[in-house]
Design a protein around this motif. Structure first.
Motif, PDB file in Angstrom:
ATOM      1  N   VAL A 231      35.479 -15.269   8.066  1.00 23.83           N
ATOM      2  CA  VAL A 231      35.018 -16.610   8.592  1.00 23.83           C
ATOM      3  C   VAL A 231      34.330 -17.148   7.277  1.00 23.83           C
ATOM      4  O   VAL A 231      33.402 -16.589   6.852  1.00 23.83           O
ATOM      5  CB  VAL A 231      33.918 -16.545   9.570  1.00 23.83           C
ATOM      6  N   PHE A 232      34.732 -18.212   7.038  1.00 25.95           N
ATOM      7  CA  PHE A 232      34.272 -19.050   5.660  1.00 25.95           C
ATOM      8  C   PHE A 232      33.614 -20.405   6.218  1.00 25.95           C
ATOM      9  O   PHE A 232      34.304 -21.198   6.921  1.00 25.95           O
ATOM     10  CB  PHE A 232      35.405 -19.307   4.642  1.00 25.95           C
ATOM     11  N   SER A 233      32.615 -20.491   5.556  1.00 25.92           N
ATOM     12  CA  SER A 233      31.713 -21.886   5.776  1.00 25.92           C
ATOM     13  C   SER A 233      32.578 -23.105   5.502  1.00 25.92           C
ATOM     14  O   SER A 233      33.426 -23.116   4.807  1.00 25.92           O
ATOM     15  CB  SER A 233      30.341 -21.818   4.946  1.00 25.92           C
ATOM     16  N   GLY A 234      32.306 -23.941   6.590  1.00 20.41           N
ATOM     17  CA  GLY A 234      33.162 -25.362   6.481  1.00 20.41           C
ATOM     18  C   GLY A 234      32.956 -26.039   5.239  1.00 20.41           C
ATOM     19  O   GLY A 234      33.558 -26.917   4.969  1.00 20.41           O
ATOM     20  N   SER A 235      31.772 -25.669   4.437  1.00 12.53           N
ATOM     21  CA  SER A 235      31.685 -26.422   3.114  1.00 12.53           C
ATOM     22  C   SER A 235      32.726 -25.823   2.157  1.00 12.53           C
ATOM     23  O   SER A 235      32.684 -26.387   0.982  1.00 12.53           O
ATOM     24  CB  SER A 235      30.227 -26.067   2.647  1.00 12.53           C
ATOM     25  N   LYS A 236      33.462 -24.687   2.416  1.00 10.88           N
ATOM     26  CA  LYS A 236      34.256 -24.192   1.455  1.00 10.88           C
ATOM     27  C   LYS A 236      35.662 -24.928   1.513  1.00 10.88           C
ATOM     28  O   LYS A 236      36.246 -24.726   2.486  1.00 10.88           O
ATOM     29  CB  LYS A 236      34.508 -22.758   1.437  1.00 10.88           C
TER      30      LYS A 236
ATOM     31  N   ASP B 291      22.159 -11.744  12.984  1.00  8.10           N
ATOM     32  CA  ASP B 291      22.346 -11.157  11.738  1.00  8.10           C
ATOM     33  C   ASP B 291      23.762 -11.746  11.321  1.00  8.10           C
ATOM     34  O   ASP B 291      23.967 -12.200  10.156  1.00  8.10           O
ATOM     35  CB  ASP B 291      22.455  -9.776  11.539  1.00  8.10           C
ATOM     36  N   TRP B 292      24.948 -12.028  12.126  1.00  7.95           N
ATOM     37  CA  TRP B 292      26.344 -12.298  11.668  1.00  7.95           C
ATOM     38  C   TRP B 292      26.037 -13.866  11.256  1.00  7.95           C
ATOM     39  O   TRP B 292      26.408 -14.281  10.117  1.00  7.95           O
ATOM     40  CB  TRP B 292      27.329 -12.400  12.816  1.00  7.95           C
ATOM     41  N   GLN B 293      25.245 -14.760  12.098  1.00 11.70           N
ATOM     42  CA  GLN B 293      24.999 -16.144  11.716  1.00 11.70           C
ATOM     43  C   GLN B 293      24.290 -16.150  10.454  1.00 11.70           C
ATOM     44  O   GLN B 293      24.559 -17.099   9.753  1.00 11.70           O
ATOM     45  CB  GLN B 293      24.627 -16.659  12.832  1.00 11.70           C
ATOM     46  N   ARG B 294      23.600 -15.287  10.254  1.00 13.46           N
ATOM     47  CA  ARG B 294      22.538 -15.502   8.974  1.00 13.46           C
ATOM     48  C   ARG B 294      23.185 -15.277   7.760  1.00 13.46           C
ATOM     49  O   ARG B 294      23.224 -15.799   6.579  1.00 13.46           O
ATOM     50  CB  ARG B 294      21.254 -14.574   9.208  1.00 13.46           C
ATOM     51  N   THR B 295      24.247 -14.314   8.054  1.00 13.83           N
ATOM     52  CA  THR B 295      25.055 -13.942   6.610  1.00 13.83           C
ATOM     53  C   THR B 295      26.037 -15.173   6.576  1.00 13.83           C
ATOM     54  O   THR B 295      26.260 -15.314   5.316  1.00 13.83           O
ATOM     55  CB  THR B 295      25.990 -12.762   7.046  1.00 13.83           C
ATOM     56  N   LEU B 296      26.669 -15.578   7.621  1.00 14.77           N
ATOM     57  CA  LEU B 296      27.434 -16.734   7.017  1.00 14.77           C
ATOM     58  C   LEU B 296      26.838 -17.777   6.380  1.00 14.77           C
ATOM     59  O   LEU B 296      27.124 -18.585   5.482  1.00 14.77           O
ATOM     60  CB  LEU B 296      28.013 -17.350   8.262  1.00 14.77           C
TER      61      LEU B 296
ATOM     62  N   CYS C 172      38.156 -28.459  13.041  1.00 19.82           N
ATOM     63  CA  CYS C 172      37.598 -26.884  13.156  1.00 19.82           C
ATOM     64  C   CYS C 172      36.147 -27.186  12.327  1.00 19.82           C
ATOM     65  O   CYS C 172      36.130 -27.780  11.588  1.00 19.82           O
ATOM     66  CB  CYS C 172      38.465 -26.013  12.603  1.00 19.82           C
ATOM     67  N   SER C 173      35.251 -26.264  12.903  1.00 16.44           N
ATOM     68  CA  SER C 173      33.996 -26.311  12.064  1.00 16.44           C
ATOM     69  C   SER C 173      34.006 -25.135  10.849  1.00 16.44           C
ATOM     70  O   SER C 173      32.964 -25.378   9.893  1.00 16.44           O
ATOM     71  CB  SER C 173      32.912 -25.822  12.989  1.00 16.44           C
ATOM     72  N   ASP C 174      34.778 -24.350  10.669  1.00 18.40           N
ATOM     73  CA  ASP C 174      34.915 -23.252   9.422  1.00 18.40           C
ATOM     74  C   ASP C 174      36.441 -22.986   9.387  1.00 18.40           C
ATOM     75  O   ASP C 174      37.145 -23.162  10.242  1.00 18.40           O
ATOM     76  CB  ASP C 174      34.065 -22.215  10.014  1.00 18.40           C
ATOM     77  N   SER C 175      36.527 -22.208   8.359  1.00 16.68           N
ATOM     78  CA  SER C 175      37.707 -21.454   8.146  1.00 16.68           C
ATOM     79  C   SER C 175      38.062 -20.171   8.646  1.00 16.68           C
ATOM     80  O   SER C 175      36.689 -19.421   8.231  1.00 16.68           O
ATOM     81  CB  SER C 175      38.254 -21.498   6.475  1.00 16.68           C
ATOM     82  N   ARG C 176      38.877 -19.727   9.110  1.00 24.77           N
ATOM     83  CA  ARG C 176      39.089 -18.376   9.631  1.00 24.77           C
ATOM     84  C   ARG C 176      40.543 -17.546   9.190  1.00 24.77           C
ATOM     85  O   ARG C 176      41.648 -18.162   9.269  1.00 24.77           O
ATOM     86  CB  ARG C 176      38.905 -18.172  11.218  1.00 24.77           C
ATOM     87  N   LEU C 177      40.288 -16.371   8.948  1.00 21.93           N
ATOM     88  CA  LEU C 177      41.560 -15.522   8.532  1.00 21.93           C
ATOM     89  C   LEU C 177      41.556 -14.260   9.351  1.00 21.93           C
ATOM     90  O   LEU C 177      40.470 -13.545   9.278  1.00 21.93           O
ATOM     91  CB  LEU C 177      41.419 -15.161   7.116  1.00 21.93           C
ATOM     92  N   GLU C 178      42.671 -13.789   9.721  1.00 23.05           N
ATOM     93  CA  GLU C 178      42.626 -12.572  10.620  1.00 23.05           C
ATOM     94  C   GLU C 178      44.033 -11.973   9.974  1.00 23.05           C
ATOM     95  O   GLU C 178      45.014 -12.597  10.257  1.00 23.05           O
ATOM     96  CB  GLU C 178      42.715 -12.592  12.285  1.00 23.05           C
ATOM     97  N   ILE C 179      43.782 -11.043   9.469  1.00 21.49           N
ATOM     98  CA  ILE C 179      44.996 -10.075   9.304  1.00 21.49           C
ATOM     99  C   ILE C 179      45.143  -8.732  10.159  1.00 21.49           C
ATOM    100  O   ILE C 179      44.270  -7.951   9.893  1.00 21.49           O
ATOM    101  CB  ILE C 179      45.065  -9.662   7.619  1.00 21.49           C
ATOM    102  N   ILE C 180      46.327  -8.406  10.650  1.00 19.86           N
ATOM    103  CA  ILE C 180      46.273  -7.084  11.256  1.00 19.86           C
ATOM    104  C   ILE C 180      47.592  -6.259  10.888  1.00 19.86           C
ATOM    105  O   ILE C 180      48.710  -6.837  10.704  1.00 19.86           O
ATOM    106  CB  ILE C 180      46.484  -7.488  12.868  1.00 19.86           C
ATOM    107  N   ASP C 181      47.440  -4.942  10.742  1.00 18.57           N
ATOM    108  CA  ASP C 181      48.321  -4.124  10.041  1.00 18.57           C
ATOM    109  C   ASP C 181      47.976  -2.823  10.416  1.00 18.57           C
ATOM    110  O   ASP C 181      46.928  -2.451  10.743  1.00 18.57           O
ATOM    111  CB  ASP C 181      48.448  -4.455   8.588  1.00 18.57           C
TER     112      ASP C 181
END
Length: 353
Positions: free
Chosen positions: A270-275, A244-249, A322-331
């Protein structure tokens, strides 16, 4: 789970410390000192769900560096099963001469150590010094010094390493020493890291490791391992390899996963590498975000870059691939995380590849 035996036990170091203390930076320094003929394996556990730290290590088989990530802040849940699976895969593939384990900054390193000390691992891992990193400036803040995990990370250390010393402005080192005395840790060696490491002596600098760890802690940790609360994986985490996670991406080009524990909240994307992201806008937006911790790997029109923000200071490092873009924010404030991600979504895309 029993790993296949090797001719000798693998020297193993745990490198722990709270969020933003510089664990990744220290590991990069150690990797730069690695003998070219040795194979090193790194097991990285992140609080966030999308897995970013691995991208900051230039780890490739041709460089004899092998990396395995366990995102989600849950490496030791379900009696350590995620950790055991990751170890099995990493050791079988890499056959390393040394293993470095970086637990999440808001996780329990005692659980990691207890897993490694299980009977079926006794001939597999030669546990050496546990290194705990600490930013002495945090001692002045009650949310750190009174935090049970913060205290546990220091108590389990064979060497305590004071990092980010270039940012100290007053008597932070004195406050740290007073805090360690109050925690009855004056016998633990304290290394003030004023400059990058020049050799690998730190791996063997805690000669008391074998005696203290086994005589004072091993029995207690083995006895209490089963008493640690068991954590559940959030649904849809990337490390679940959920269809499901892969399909959503694939269908939408992006996916979001959340996590919350120990008073912290994370939102990972996680953002697709096409972006393709606009580098200038990325810098501007990330610079303005207020959060306890921010990490990102972005594919931009200028190349691939890793972003790291702690203490309101944003650093940018060019990466290889890298194959895709990723962002993590912790607060500790979920609203700040949501607002920050919305800014990114609305402004950063430069084009579709």
């Amino acid at each position: 789970m029993v790993l296949a035996s090797q001719s000798s036990a693998i020297p193993t170091n745990i490198i722990t410390g709270f969020l933003g203390t510089g664990k990744t930076t220290l590991i990069k320094q150690l990797l730069a000192l690695k003998p070219a003929t040795e194979r090193w394996a790194i097991l990285v556990n992140e609080f966030g769900e999308v897995g970013i730290d691995g991208a900051f290590f230039k780890g490739r088989p041709e460089d004899n560096i092998y990396i395995r990530e366990v995102p989600g802040g849950c490496m030791c849940c379900t009696s350590g099963l995620p950790m055991q699976i990751a170890l099995s895969q990493l050791i079988s593939y890499a056959k390393p001469h040394r293993l470095l384990i970086e637990p999440t900054g808001v996780g329990h390193p005692k659980e990691v150590l207890a897993t490694l000390q299980q009977p079926h691992y006794q001939d597999m891992f030669a546990i050496q010094a546990t290194l705990t990193l600490v930013d002495a400036r945090t001692v002045a803040q009650s949310r750190y010094r009174e935090n049970a995990i913060y205290q546990e990370q220091l108590s389990i250390a064979d060497v305590i390493i004071a990092t980010k010393t270039d940012l100290y402005k007053g008597d932070e080192q004195t406050q740290l020493k007073a805090y360690l005395e109050a925690q009855e840790l004056t016998n633990t060696p304290l290394l003030v890291l004023n400059e990058p490491l020049k050799d690998l002596a730190i791996f063997g600098s805690a000669q008391r490791c074998a005696e203290r760890q086994r005589s004072e802690k091993e029995h207690e940790q083995a006895k209490t391992f089963s008493q640690y609360p068991q954590h559940a994986h959030p649904h849809g985490s990337p490390h679940d390899t959920s269809p499901d996670w892969q399909r959503t991406l694939e269908e939408t080009g992006e996916v979001m996963i959340e996590n919350a524990a120990q008073g912290f909240y994370s939102q990972g994307w996680v953002f697709s590498g096409s972006k393709i992201f606009n580098f200038k806008k990325v810098m501007n937006v990330l610079s303005g975000i207020e959060a306890d911790r921010l990490k990102a790997v972005m594919i931009t029109e200028k190349g691939i870059f890793g972003f790291n923000k702690v203490d309101n200071a944003l650093t940018c490092t060019e990466l290889d691939e890298c194959s895709d873009s990723r962002l993590e924010i912790i607060d500790t404030q979920p609203d700040r995380v949501t607002t920050a991600v919305r800014k990114l979504q609305n402004t950063l895309f430069a084009q579709e590849a």
